[in-house]
Design an enzyme around this catalytic site. Structure first.
Site, PDB file in Angstrom:
ATOM      1  N   ASN A  10       0.868  -1.178   0.000  1.00  0.00           N
ATOM      2  CA  ASN A  10       0.000   0.000   0.000  1.00  0.00           C
ATOM      3  C   ASN A  10       0.903   1.225   0.000  1.00  0.00           C
ATOM      4  O   ASN A  10       1.513   1.545   1.012  1.00  0.00           O
ATOM      5  CB  ASN A  10      -0.906  -0.034   1.243  1.00  0.00           C
ATOM      6  CG  ASN A  10      -1.724   1.228   1.387  1.00  0.00           C
ATOM      7  OD1 ASN A  10      -1.751   2.075   0.468  1.00  0.00           O
ATOM      8  ND2 ASN A  10      -2.390   1.391   2.506  1.00  0.00           N
ATOM      9  N   TRP A  11       0.982   1.873  -1.141  1.00  0.00           N
ATOM     10  CA  TRP A  11       1.916   2.990  -1.288  1.00  0.00           C
ATOM     11  C   TRP A  11       1.370   4.289  -0.691  1.00  0.00           C
ATOM     12  O   TRP A  11       2.087   5.298  -0.658  1.00  0.00           O
ATOM     13  CB  TRP A  11       2.268   3.184  -2.771  1.00  0.00           C
ATOM     14  CG  TRP A  11       3.018   2.020  -3.369  1.00  0.00           C
ATOM     15  CD1 TRP A  11       3.447   0.883  -2.732  1.00  0.00           C
ATOM     16  CD2 TRP A  11       3.461   1.894  -4.734  1.00  0.00           C
ATOM     17  NE1 TRP A  11       4.106   0.056  -3.610  1.00  0.00           N
ATOM     18  CE2 TRP A  11       4.127   0.653  -4.847  1.00  0.00           C
ATOM     19  CE3 TRP A  11       3.342   2.696  -5.871  1.00  0.00           C
ATOM     20  CZ2 TRP A  11       4.676   0.212  -6.051  1.00  0.00           C
ATOM     21  CZ3 TRP A  11       3.887   2.257  -7.068  1.00  0.00           C
ATOM     22  CH2 TRP A  11       4.549   1.027  -7.152  1.00  0.00           C
ATOM     23  N   LYS A  12       0.131   4.296  -0.279  1.00  0.00           N
ATOM     24  CA  LYS A  12      -0.487   5.486   0.323  1.00  0.00           C
ATOM     25  C   LYS A  12      -0.252   6.710  -0.582  1.00  0.00           C
ATOM     26  O   LYS A  12      -0.277   6.566  -1.798  1.00  0.00           O
ATOM     27  CB  LYS A  12       0.032   5.675   1.753  1.00  0.00           C
ATOM     28  CG  LYS A  12      -0.160   4.387   2.582  1.00  0.00           C
ATOM     29  CD  LYS A  12       0.084   4.549   4.046  1.00  0.00           C
ATOM     30  CE  LYS A  12      -0.143   3.196   4.735  1.00  0.00           C
ATOM     31  NZ  LYS A  12       0.010   3.266   6.196  1.00  0.00           N
ATOM     32  N   HIS A  97      -9.422   1.253   5.088  1.00  0.00           N
ATOM     33  CA  HIS A  97      -8.120   1.421   5.728  1.00  0.00           C
ATOM     34  C   HIS A  97      -8.271   2.331   6.952  1.00  0.00           C
ATOM     35  O   HIS A  97      -9.073   3.260   6.932  1.00  0.00           O
ATOM     36  CB  HIS A  97      -7.122   2.026   4.737  1.00  0.00           C
ATOM     37  CG  HIS A  97      -5.723   1.970   5.266  1.00  0.00           C
ATOM     38  ND1 HIS A  97      -5.233   2.906   6.141  1.00  0.00           N
ATOM     39  CD2 HIS A  97      -4.737   1.053   5.090  1.00  0.00           C
ATOM     40  CE1 HIS A  97      -3.996   2.570   6.476  1.00  0.00           C
ATOM     41  NE2 HIS A  97      -3.665   1.453   5.850  1.00  0.00           N
ATOM     42  N   GLU A  99      -6.580   4.696   8.007  1.00  0.00           N
ATOM     43  CA  GLU A  99      -6.403   6.134   7.726  1.00  0.00           C
ATOM     44  C   GLU A  99      -7.681   6.723   7.131  1.00  0.00           C
ATOM     45  O   GLU A  99      -8.028   7.872   7.390  1.00  0.00           O
ATOM     46  CB  GLU A  99      -5.194   6.324   6.796  1.00  0.00           C
ATOM     47  CG  GLU A  99      -3.892   6.129   7.577  1.00  0.00           C
ATOM     48  CD  GLU A  99      -2.767   5.490   6.807  1.00  0.00           C
ATOM     49  OE1 GLU A  99      -2.784   5.537   5.557  1.00  0.00           O
ATOM     50  OE2 GLU A  99      -1.856   4.930   7.448  1.00  0.00           O
ATOM     51  N   GLU A 169      -5.160  -4.890  10.573  1.00  0.00           N
ATOM     52  CA  GLU A 169      -4.131  -3.867  10.778  1.00  0.00           C
ATOM     53  C   GLU A 169      -4.403  -3.139  12.092  1.00  0.00           C
ATOM     54  O   GLU A 169      -5.193  -2.187  12.121  1.00  0.00           O
ATOM     55  CB  GLU A 169      -4.162  -2.853   9.631  1.00  0.00           C
ATOM     56  CG  GLU A 169      -3.897  -3.456   8.268  1.00  0.00           C
ATOM     57  CD  GLU A 169      -3.330  -2.424   7.305  1.00  0.00           C
ATOM     58  OE1 GLU A 169      -2.221  -2.656   6.826  1.00  0.00           O
ATOM     59  OE2 GLU A 169      -3.984  -1.398   7.065  1.00  0.00           O
ATOM     60  N   GLY A 175       2.680   2.345  10.849  1.00  0.00           N
ATOM     61  CA  GLY A 175       3.608   3.463  10.697  1.00  0.00           C
ATOM     62  C   GLY A 175       4.333   3.834  11.980  1.00  0.00           C
ATOM     63  O   GLY A 175       4.977   4.873  12.054  1.00  0.00           O
ATOM     64  N   SER A 214       3.595  -2.074  10.280  1.00  0.00           N
ATOM     65  CA  SER A 214       5.057  -2.148  10.470  1.00  0.00           C
ATOM     66  C   SER A 214       5.646  -3.502  10.080  1.00  0.00           C
ATOM     67  O   SER A 214       6.547  -4.006  10.742  1.00  0.00           O
ATOM     68  CB  SER A 214       5.436  -1.776  11.907  1.00  0.00           C
ATOM     69  OG  SER A 214       5.035  -0.443  12.192  1.00  0.00           O
ATOM     70  N   GLY A 235       2.893  -1.123   4.274  1.00  0.00           N
ATOM     71  CA  GLY A 235       2.939   0.303   3.977  1.00  0.00           C
ATOM     72  C   GLY A 235       4.357   0.743   3.674  1.00  0.00           C
ATOM     73  O   GLY A 235       4.894   0.480   2.598  1.00  0.00           O
ATOM     74  N   GLY A 236       5.011   1.373   4.640  1.00  0.00           N
ATOM     75  CA  GLY A 236       6.331   1.981   4.458  1.00  0.00           C
ATOM     76  C   GLY A 236       7.339   1.103   3.731  1.00  0.00           C
ATOM     77  O   GLY A 236       8.026   1.564   2.811  1.00  0.00           O
TER      78      GLY A 236
HETATM   79  P1  13P Z   1       3.115   0.455   7.673  1.00  0.00           P
HETATM   80  O1  13P Z   1       3.616  -0.842   7.078  1.00  0.00           O
HETATM   81  O2  13P Z   1       3.840   1.659   7.182  1.00  0.00           O
HETATM   82  O3  13P Z   1       3.023   0.368   9.177  1.00  0.00           O
HETATM   83  O4  13P Z   1       1.621   0.644   7.144  1.00  0.00           O
HETATM   84  C1  13P Z   1       0.738  -0.420   7.242  1.00  0.00           C
HETATM   85  C2  13P Z   1      -0.482  -0.094   6.451  1.00  0.00           C
HETATM   86  O5  13P Z   1      -1.229   0.785   6.812  1.00  0.00           O
HETATM   87  C3  13P Z   1      -0.724  -0.837   5.211  1.00  0.00           C
HETATM   88  O6  13P Z   1      -1.998  -0.593   4.735  1.00  0.00           O
END
Ligand code: 13P
Length: 253
Positions: A10-12, A97, A99, A169, A175, A214, A235-236
């Site tokens: 997930n590149w956000k 998600h 967020e 999640e 994050g 994470s 994510g990251g």
């Molecule tokens: P991180 O891997 O950056 O913690 O993000 C997880 C995420 O929200 C994937 O959708």
């Protein structure tokens, strides 16, 4: 029941079009022994979907969107429909998600509508659920996750449920660098599988439940070795091809 592991990046809100094409191409070219054994997808921002879809065409890496609106078309400024995602080359779409739930007010009812619209268009939803730190500390994790799963997936047939991926999640792990332990993840994943069995019977054995929060090359293998952890939503670490590919390879059984 052997389920093919599924890892999605997930590149956000990251990457311009050329950056996204370069990153996706590196992932495409680096699958190695994971090709065909681990299902792999990347979810770039809307602006890069079409170009990344072109770069991935005919490859083993699938395209996912990060959000969708449930209507097919109309006066919904700023929104994108399931048909548009399909047109851009998507196979999957992330829904609910944390967020979107916490920063943009997405409700379980909105999640339910989006899931229905995606399935209706032939797309596969990745439905995110997870508790906040306060909810975990208040021993409400399973209650919160159960509500999100039941309401987000309400009314689906067993055949429809099989096309859904659930992503657990925990909000406190996203994050933050704090990962759930493998045992914490397994406990919630098993609880989700139990609910899925009530909703869809034996379909529950075929539904993938990803862990997200994470995930890194160092912890991916242990998390995904748990019996009900069928992959990861990353994510990251998905923004670096090398790290993402190491996580993908960590899913090899
Ligand atoms: P991180 O891997 O950056 O913690 O993000 C997880 C995420 O929200 C994937 O959708």
């Amino acid at each position: 029941m052997a389920r093919t592991p599924f890892v999605c990046g997930n590149w956000k809100m990251h990457e311009t079009v050329p950056e996204a094409v370069a990153l996706a191409s590196e992932v495409r070219d680096g699958l190695g022994e994971a090709a065909g054994k681990v299902q792999v997808a990347v979810a770039p921002p809307f602006t890069a979907l079409h170009a990344v879809g072109q770069a991935l065409a005919g490859s083993r890496v699938e395209l996912a969107a990060q959000d969708v609106h449930w209507e097919a078309k109309g006066a919904f400024t700023g929104e994108v429909s399931p048909g548009m995602l399909l047109d851009a080359g998507c196979a999957h779409c992330v829904v609910g998600h944390s967020e979107r739930r916490h920063l943009f007010g997405e409700t379980d009812e909105a999640v339910r509508r989006k899931v229905g619209a995606l399935l209706g268009a032939g797309l596969r939803p990745i439905v995110c659920v997870g508790e906040t730190l306060a909810e975990r500390e208040g021993s409400r994790t399973l209650e919160v996750v159960e509500r999100q799963v039941r309401q987000g997936l309400a009314g689906l047939s067993a055949e429809q449920l099989e096309r859904v991926t659930v992503a657990y999640e925990p909000v406190w792990a996203i994050g933050t660098g704090k990962t759930a332990t493998a045992a914490q993840a397994q406990e919630v994943h098993a609880a989700i599988r139990k609910i899925l069995r009530e909703l869809g019977g034996s379909a529950a054995d075929r539904i993938r439940i990803q862990y997200g929060g994470s995930v890194k090359p160092e912890n991916a293998r242990e998390l995904m070795s748990q019996p009900d952890v069928d992959g990861a939503l990353v994510g990251g670490a998905s923004l670096k091809a090398k790290d993402f590919l190491a996580i993908v390879k960590g899913a090899l059984r």
